[in-house]
Motif scaffolding. Structure first.
Motif, PDB file in Angstrom:
ATOM      1  N   SER A 146       0.827  -1.207   0.000  1.00 56.73           N
ATOM      2  CA  SER A 146       0.000   0.000   0.000  1.00 56.73           C
ATOM      3  C   SER A 146       0.862   1.258   0.000  1.00 56.73           C
ATOM      4  CB  SER A 146      -0.915   0.030   1.227  1.00 56.73           C
ATOM      5  OG  SER A 146      -1.585   1.273   1.320  1.00 56.73           O
ATOM      6  N   ASN A 161      -0.225   4.052   0.741  1.00 63.03           N
ATOM      7  CA  ASN A 161      -0.830   4.943   1.733  1.00 63.03           C
ATOM      8  C   ASN A 161      -0.487   4.565   3.172  1.00 63.03           C
ATOM      9  OD1 ASN A 161      -2.230   6.369  -0.340  1.00 63.03           O
ATOM     10  ND2 ASN A 161      -3.763   4.728  -0.381  1.00 63.03           N
ATOM     11  N   ARG A 162       0.214   3.459   3.371  1.00 68.16           N
ATOM     12  CA  ARG A 162       0.511   3.031   4.735  1.00 68.16           C
ATOM     13  C   ARG A 162       1.585   3.915   5.350  1.00 68.16           C
ATOM     14  NH1 ARG A 162       4.328  -0.187   6.715  1.00 68.16           N
ATOM     15  NH2 ARG A 162       2.925  -1.653   7.732  1.00 68.16           N
ATOM     16  N   THR A 163       1.519   4.094   6.662  1.00 68.32           N
ATOM     17  CA  THR A 163       2.558   4.794   7.410  1.00 68.32           C
ATOM     18  C   THR A 163       3.036   3.877   8.520  1.00 68.32           C
ATOM     19  OG1 THR A 163       1.006   5.807   8.977  1.00 68.32           O
ATOM     20  CG2 THR A 163       1.476   7.021   6.944  1.00 68.32           C
ATOM     21  N   CYS A 192       0.566   1.681  10.889  1.00 66.74           N
ATOM     22  CA  CYS A 192       0.444   0.294  10.456  1.00 66.74           C
ATOM     23  C   CYS A 192       1.402  -0.689  11.103  1.00 66.74           C
ATOM     24  CB  CYS A 192       0.616   0.218   8.941  1.00 66.74           C
ATOM     25  SG  CYS A 192      -0.619   1.181   8.017  1.00 66.74           S
ATOM     26  N   LEU A 230      -7.751  -1.934   9.590  1.00 69.07           N
ATOM     27  CA  LEU A 230      -6.688  -1.149   8.960  1.00 69.07           C
ATOM     28  C   LEU A 230      -6.126  -1.810   7.708  1.00 69.07           C
ATOM     29  CD1 LEU A 230      -4.641   0.059  12.084  1.00 69.07           C
ATOM     30  CD2 LEU A 230      -6.294   1.366  10.724  1.00 69.07           C
ATOM     31  N   ALA A 281      -7.282  -2.485   4.705  1.00 71.82           N
ATOM     32  CA  ALA A 281      -7.514  -1.833   3.416  1.00 71.82           C
ATOM     33  C   ALA A 281      -6.595  -0.642   3.215  1.00 71.82           C
ATOM     34  CB  ALA A 281      -8.976  -1.400   3.304  1.00 71.82           C
ATOM     35  N   THR A 282      -6.164  -0.017   4.302  1.00 70.54           N
ATOM     36  CA  THR A 282      -5.237   1.126   4.222  1.00 70.54           C
ATOM     37  C   THR A 282      -3.791   0.672   4.270  1.00 70.54           C
ATOM     38  OG1 THR A 282      -6.845   2.573   5.307  1.00 70.54           O
ATOM     39  CG2 THR A 282      -4.543   3.281   5.315  1.00 70.54           C
ATOM     40  N   CYS A 283      -3.477  -0.229   5.176  1.00 73.57           N
ATOM     41  CA  CYS A 283      -2.095  -0.676   5.366  1.00 73.57           C
ATOM     42  C   CYS A 283      -1.677  -1.749   4.361  1.00 73.57           C
ATOM     43  CB  CYS A 283      -1.910  -1.222   6.784  1.00 73.57           C
ATOM     44  SG  CYS A 283      -2.222  -0.009   8.096  1.00 73.57           S
ATOM     45  N   TYR A 292      -6.975  -6.688  -0.547  1.00 73.40           N
ATOM     46  CA  TYR A 292      -7.792  -5.509  -0.792  1.00 73.40           C
ATOM     47  C   TYR A 292      -7.347  -4.697  -2.006  1.00 73.40           C
ATOM     48  CZ  TYR A 292      -9.301  -6.457   3.989  1.00 73.40           C
ATOM     49  OH  TYR A 292      -9.792  -7.062   5.115  1.00 73.40           O
TER      50      TYR A 292
END
Length: 453
Positions: A198, A200-202, A206, A214, A216-218, A239
């Protein structure tokens, strides 16, 4: 008159006899449970229509009888007392064929269970509570593989669902619960970061996460495999779609997020054909996501699919639809067919890529348990991870007997490897053979494991 008697137990002067028929090959359902009273010399039929009635035992308080059925692979409870007197119910669906059953001094039960087919049989003893809960599992005989080592993940993360090795034989590489792909660097170093799926992960949000909300984002990488000619690592994120990352790792590139205009919802398994570079991958469901796994299993969903990605044309083709939770996938060594596991149908399908049956599918093998990932070994055989349920589903995690099955190209069981040493009665997701060792993965564990002969 009974044709055979498998067990006789005495309780307060009455003998309860489990009659079994020579029924395995015929699927006979004429077995009976009977009671003999020595005082009146009368035989009373308690239950009929049993699938190979075998072992029988009486509860410590005399309130019920258990009888095993070796044709239908189940244990029935017949109530002698209480509100349910003279009725029966399913007590346990064991992971194999049950035989005799005995009670111990504590009022628990031991049942002999045989798992496997043909000569590839693993004998087990299961200790059960009066409620049908599995308390202990013991494997007997000379087992082909014994636990050698656990490859522990970094603190707090879980779920090494699939494993891959690079061209140099380094690894394993695995995706984990917080969205990272890790590489095992040996016992002195352990796992280190290799890639993420991803963009978008931080790290703050994450790293170390086991929170499904989490994912779907991580990111949540599952099936993965290398192309040994290019060094690229292909993977499916549950995802985010089909991904690839170069041999140096880093942030993976998304290759596909949909097929035929329909967005992916839950990608699961992946394999790479080393002959032509084609990538085969599965979608478990178009209705549910990974975080909805319990609902998916209970839903009778059949929206799973098998896909093929062509790295040259960058096109995704649907090969097979209507699958019951498509998970593991493996292409044959000659590239003539691909196998796909259907988790909730308890079967493996074969899709023909070439030959007279090209572009058709057939059932490759019916299974007693639920299959997960499939991996091919150097000899062209297949290892499939199997989880045999120990009783009815019990959220959040059902109790299972984890096994590895080694299969031939024509669907014969060549070997059965019980994997209770590392996983006890928890589910596994993958069994992979390398250099005489079995590498085992699990979506629910905090480690991978190695078994040696």
């Amino acid at each position: 008159m009974p044709t055979a008697i498998s067990e006789v137990q005495e309780y307060k002067g009455a003998l309860y006899i489990g009659e079994f028929m020579l029924a395995v090959q015929t699927g006979d359902m004429t077995g009976r449970l009977m009671k003999y009273d020595p005082r009146t010399q009368e035989v009373t039929e308690l239950l009929r229509g049993l699938g190979g009635a075998g072992g029988v035992t009486i509860s410590k308080d005399g309130s019920f009888i258990l009888v095993t059925e070796f044709v239908t692979n189940r244990i029935q409870r017949f109530w002698l007392k209480g509100r349910k007197a003279n009725t029966s119910q399913l007590f346990l669906k064991p992971p194999g064929t049950p035989d005799n059953i005995k009670s111990n001094a504590r009022g628990e039960f031991w049942v002999a269970v045989n798992i496997g087919a043909g000569t590839a049989v693993v004998p087990l003893g299961l200790r059960l509570s009066e409620e049908g809960k599995v308390l202990q599992m013991v494997a007997f005989g000379v087992l082909p593989f014994t636990l050698f080592n656990k490859l522990q993940l970094p603190s707090s993360i879980t779920g090494p669902e699939s494993l891959a090795f690079d061209l140099k034989g380094e690894g394993p590489y695995t995706g984990v619960s917080d969205g990272r792909v890790l590489k095992y660097q040996g016992p002195a170093v352990g796992f280190t970061d290799f890639a993420v799926t991803s963009p978008n992960r931080t790290e703050e949000m994450c790293d170390g996460s086991i929170d499904p909300a989490l994912e779907a984002t991580c990111g949540r990488p599952l099936g993965l495999g290398f192309n040994y000619h290019t060094g690229d690592l292909y993977m499916v994120d549950a995802y985010l779609g089909l991904m690839v990352v170069g041999s140096s790792g880093g942030i993976a590139t998304q290759l596909a997020a949909a097929a035929e205009g329909i967005p992916f919802r839950f990608l699961a398994g992946l394999d790479v054909d080393q002959g032509n570079g084609m990538v085969y991958f599965t979608e478990a469901s178009t209705r549910f996501q990974l975080r909805d796994m319990q609902e998916l299993i209970a839903s009778n969903d059949s929206t799973g699919s098998l896909f093929r990605y062509d790295p040259q044309s960058r096109e995704v083709r649907v090969l097979l639809g209507g699958l019951s939770v498509a998970v593991g996938v493996a292409v044959s060594r000659d590239g003539m067919f691909v196998l796909v596991a259907e988790l909730t149908a308890n079967r493996i399908r074969r899709f023909w890529l070439g030959g007279p049956k090209a572009n058709t599918s057939e059932v490759f093998m019916e299974l007693l348990g639920k299959p997960s990932n499939i991996k091919r070994n150097e000899r062209g055989e297949f290892w499939v991870a199997i989880n045999n349920a120990l009783g009815p589903p019990a959220p959040p995690e059902s109790l299972v007997m984890p096994l590895g099955l080694r299969l031939s190209n024509d669907g014969r069981v060549l070997e059965v490897a019980p994997l209770v040493g590392a996983y006890q009665i928890s589910a596994i997701s993958e069994v992979q053979e390398r250099n005489g060792e079995l590498y085992v993965a699990s979506l629910v564990a905090a480690y991978a494991s190695i078994y040696r002969t």
